[in-house]
Structures are given as C-alpha cells and as structure tokens.
Design a protein around this motif. Sequence first.
Motif, PDB file in Angstrom:
ATOM      1  N   ASN A  44      20.644  -1.733 -66.121  1.00  0.00           N
ATOM      2  CA  ASN A  44      19.681  -2.828 -66.245  1.00  0.00           C
ATOM      3  C   ASN A  44      19.987  -3.696 -67.462  1.00  0.00           C
ATOM      4  OD1 ASN A  44      17.112  -4.115 -65.385  1.00  0.00           O
ATOM      5  ND2 ASN A  44      16.411  -3.423 -67.373  1.00  0.00           N
ATOM      6  N   ILE A  83      20.895   0.022 -56.887  1.00  0.00           N
ATOM      7  CA  ILE A  83      20.490   0.981 -57.919  1.00  0.00           C
ATOM      8  C   ILE A  83      19.298   1.803 -57.445  1.00  0.00           C
ATOM      9  CG2 ILE A  83      19.478   1.193 -60.213  1.00  0.00           C
ATOM     10  CD1 ILE A  83      21.175  -1.174 -61.081  1.00  0.00           C
ATOM     11  N   MET A 106      20.467   4.223 -65.268  1.00  0.00           N
ATOM     12  CA  MET A 106      19.726   3.089 -64.734  1.00  0.00           C
ATOM     13  C   MET A 106      19.376   2.099 -65.847  1.00  0.00           C
ATOM     14  SD  MET A 106      16.361   3.141 -62.284  1.00  0.00           S
ATOM     15  CE  MET A 106      15.357   3.994 -63.512  1.00  0.00           C
ATOM     16  N   VAL A 147      19.441   5.765 -56.967  1.00  0.00           N
ATOM     17  CA  VAL A 147      18.559   6.634 -57.758  1.00  0.00           C
ATOM     18  C   VAL A 147      17.648   7.449 -56.847  1.00  0.00           C
ATOM     19  CG1 VAL A 147      16.645   6.625 -59.391  1.00  0.00           C
ATOM     20  CG2 VAL A 147      18.645   5.207 -59.822  1.00  0.00           C
TER      21      VAL A 147
END
Length: 201
Positions: free
Chosen positions: A109, A50, A105, A54
């Motif tokens: 999460n 991730i 994101m 990102v």
Amino acid sequence: RVRSWLPEEVDLLHQLSVQLAIAIGQAELLAQTQIALQKEKELNALKSQIVATVSHEYRSPLTSILTAASTLKQHCHQLSADKQQWCLELIEKKVRHLAKLVDDMLVANQLELSKTQFKPLPLDLLNFVADLLDDIRSQLSDRHELVFKVTGHPRGFWGDRSLLQQIFTNLLSNAIKYSPEGGKIECHLQSQETEIILAIE
C-alpha cells in the motif's frame, strides 16, 4: 507587396487564435485525464489482487489457529505436555505468518501511494542476515535444512533495515514454501570489491 489586413480580418484571426488555444488546452487536459484514469484503473486492479491474495492466504493459517485453539480448549487435560506445546507452537507460527501478511500488505500500500521512503543507515549485514536466518530457522520443521554460507567480509554496508528484512524474508519464505520435503535452502552472502550479493537457492 505587404498586405493590409482589414479590421474584421484581424478580429477574425484573433478569435480563431483564442479558439485554437482553448482547443489545445482542452486536448492537453483530456490527455492528462486519460493518464490519471488509466493509473487509477491499474491501482484498483492492484488493490483487488491484494485483497484476493490476502483473503486466500489468511484462510489456511486462521483455520490452523482455530483448530489448535479449540483442541487446547476442549481437550487440554487429556493432552500430553508435548501435544500442548505442539499446539501452542503451531498457533505462534501461524500468527507470525499472519503478521507477515499484514506487513506485506502495508508495504504494498505504501508503494502504491509512493510513500515508502528509502532510509539507508550503516548496517552490519553479516549479523543482520544471521539473525534473520535464526528467526526463520526457528519456524522451520525438520523437513527442511537451512544453510548459511559467507564469502569475503561484508563491511561498510549501508541499507534500509526494514525494507531489506521485508525482501529477504519474502525470498526465504518462498524458498521454503516451494522446496520439497527434505529440501535444503542455501543462503550465500558474497562480499566482493564493488558489490555484495545475497543468493538464495
């Protein structure tokens, strides 16, 4: 014949049973620990992926925002109204893209921590998809065409607005991103007796 166990034999068997119970308990604890470690390893790998994604995805829109903002700051009086408007629209478009990355994101999460809750409510799916497409269409360039087709009458639908918006936005964004210039993105909402299908091509 029935065997008569000696006291020391009974004591030995008792001690042996205690040790076996301890060994079994330790074996189960070890198995649970290994499973937890494997899960932690997978979660760490997901976090790394991730962060890498990102970081890569942020670089391009941030560069565009910085370029457009610097252009406006340094050459504002020399730019035509159309050019200024283009810079502002570019900044807005890229900021929306960054906000979407942040949302992605956060959802990832939440899923990782198993905190995402499914909250279905009555949802006018036709208006929901139409509004979503209008928002996407406002961000499209002239190089793509977005078509919305409806078959049937989607009524009585229950869904989680937030999660559906996340899913459909991702699908549409990918369709736009990987379509050639001049490509047509078609969104077809099909309502049948027992199911509703949203196809994006």
